[in-house]
Every structure is written in structure tokens, then in C-alpha cells.
Design a protein around this motif. Sequence first.
Motif, PDB file in Angstrom:
ATOM      1  N   LEU A  33       0.832  -1.203   0.000  1.00 27.20           N
ATOM      2  CA  LEU A  33       0.000   0.000   0.000  1.00 27.20           C
ATOM      3  C   LEU A  33       0.869   1.256   0.000  1.00 27.20           C
ATOM      4  O   LEU A  33       0.703   2.138  -0.839  1.00 27.20           O
ATOM      5  CB  LEU A  33      -0.924   0.011   1.228  1.00 27.20           C
ATOM      6  CG  LEU A  33      -1.579   1.350   1.586  1.00 27.20           C
ATOM      7  CD1 LEU A  33      -2.625   1.718   0.540  1.00 27.20           C
ATOM      8  CD2 LEU A  33      -2.192   1.280   2.974  1.00 27.20           C
ATOM      9  N   ARG A  78      -3.384   4.044   5.329  1.00 32.31           N
ATOM     10  CA  ARG A  78      -3.469   4.845   4.097  1.00 32.31           C
ATOM     11  C   ARG A  78      -3.538   6.337   4.439  1.00 32.31           C
ATOM     12  O   ARG A  78      -2.858   7.158   3.829  1.00 32.31           O
ATOM     13  CB  ARG A  78      -4.679   4.438   3.267  1.00 32.31           C
ATOM     14  CG  ARG A  78      -4.752   5.197   1.938  1.00 32.31           C
ATOM     15  CD  ARG A  78      -6.043   4.975   1.203  1.00 32.31           C
ATOM     16  NE  ARG A  78      -7.131   5.472   2.015  1.00 32.31           N
ATOM     17  CZ  ARG A  78      -8.302   4.877   2.137  1.00 32.31           C
ATOM     18  NH1 ARG A  78      -8.554   3.761   1.518  1.00 32.31           N
ATOM     19  NH2 ARG A  78      -9.238   5.400   2.893  1.00 32.31           N
ATOM     20  N   ASP A 140      -8.390   2.652  -4.684  1.00 32.43           N
ATOM     21  CA  ASP A 140      -8.974   2.981  -3.386  1.00 32.43           C
ATOM     22  C   ASP A 140     -10.340   3.646  -3.499  1.00 32.43           C
ATOM     23  O   ASP A 140     -11.025   3.803  -2.499  1.00 32.43           O
ATOM     24  CB  ASP A 140      -8.027   3.872  -2.583  1.00 32.43           C
ATOM     25  CG  ASP A 140      -6.761   3.127  -2.179  1.00 32.43           C
ATOM     26  OD1 ASP A 140      -6.852   1.912  -1.952  1.00 32.43           O
ATOM     27  OD2 ASP A 140      -5.705   3.761  -2.084  1.00 32.43           O
TER      28      ASP A 140
END
Length: 177
Positions: A33, A78, A140
Amino acid sequence: MENLKEILAGCRNKDRKSQEKLYRQFYPVLFALCRNFFEDKHDILTAINNGMLKVFQNMDQYDSGKGEFFSWMYTIVRNAALTLLRDRKTQTFEYDEIDDRMGFESGSNPFDQLAAGDIHIYLLQLPVATRRICGLHYIDGFSIKEIAEALNISDGTVKWHLSESRTRLRRIFEKSL
């Protein structure tokens, strides 16, 4: 491997071994990520560590009735990566502001036909800034406006990077045929 519920219970009790087990269990996916945001391994690890620290500090706020633990943790990491990215003053790239009148259109998702493992390989071939925006939008699910606000750039710049990602990926896909 221990049950995730047992590990989470240990983390709620501030047990260091449980925290380490949780970190190690999800490290590979969190690394992948954060690699979408940063080139430098140090920056990737900083983002992961900042995010996991927030996970550990806010473990009592996780409610299994509202969703999966992985989704909750992934979102926190994130957001930590986005915060680090936004706070960086000495970035090695710049987003060139694009005028909205340039007319870049958002088309279909170029990743619809790919397997999940293939996507990361193709994304790594894009320039860093374009890869970040492409991942945020297509993978995302962030809107153009949300990306622009998070990265402190204009909507037109986000649209340009999305257009650029589709153009470059089309060339990459055509070469691989």
C-alpha cells in the motif's frame, strides 16, 4: 498462527508481543500500500509505522460490528501515508498545475480486466505522482475532489494524472501483447 481475535485482545491490553504479531501479519500488504505513495523505503516504513502506531493507540475504537478489522487498519495506514505525503516539504517531484480548460476526460477504469497481482506490476511503471493519484482513484475509490483536497492540488491536475495514467498504461498493455 494465532487467531486474529486473540491477537487483537492482546493489543487492546497493550501486550507488545501481540502488537508485534499483528504488525508482522499485515506488514506485506501495508508495505505494498505505502509503496504506491513513496519510492524510498525509509518513507514507506515511516508511513507504515505512523499508521500502525495510530492503530495501536486507537485499538479500543475498533468496532467489529461496523466492519472488518483489516479495512479499519488499512484506512488508518493509508491516511497516515497521505498525511506524511502532504506534510513533506522536500518532495522529489512536483505536481504541475493543470488548467481545467485543458479538457482531460475521465474514462473507464483501466484495471477492470486485470488480476490483482498484475495491477501492482503495471503501476510501478508509472511516474510516482501519477501512480499515487491513479491508485487513489481507481484502486482505493477516492473521487477526484477528495484526491485534490488530500494532496492540496487542483481537480484539473488530478484529471491530468488520471488521463496520463490511462495513456501510459495503454502503451504498456499494447507492448505486452
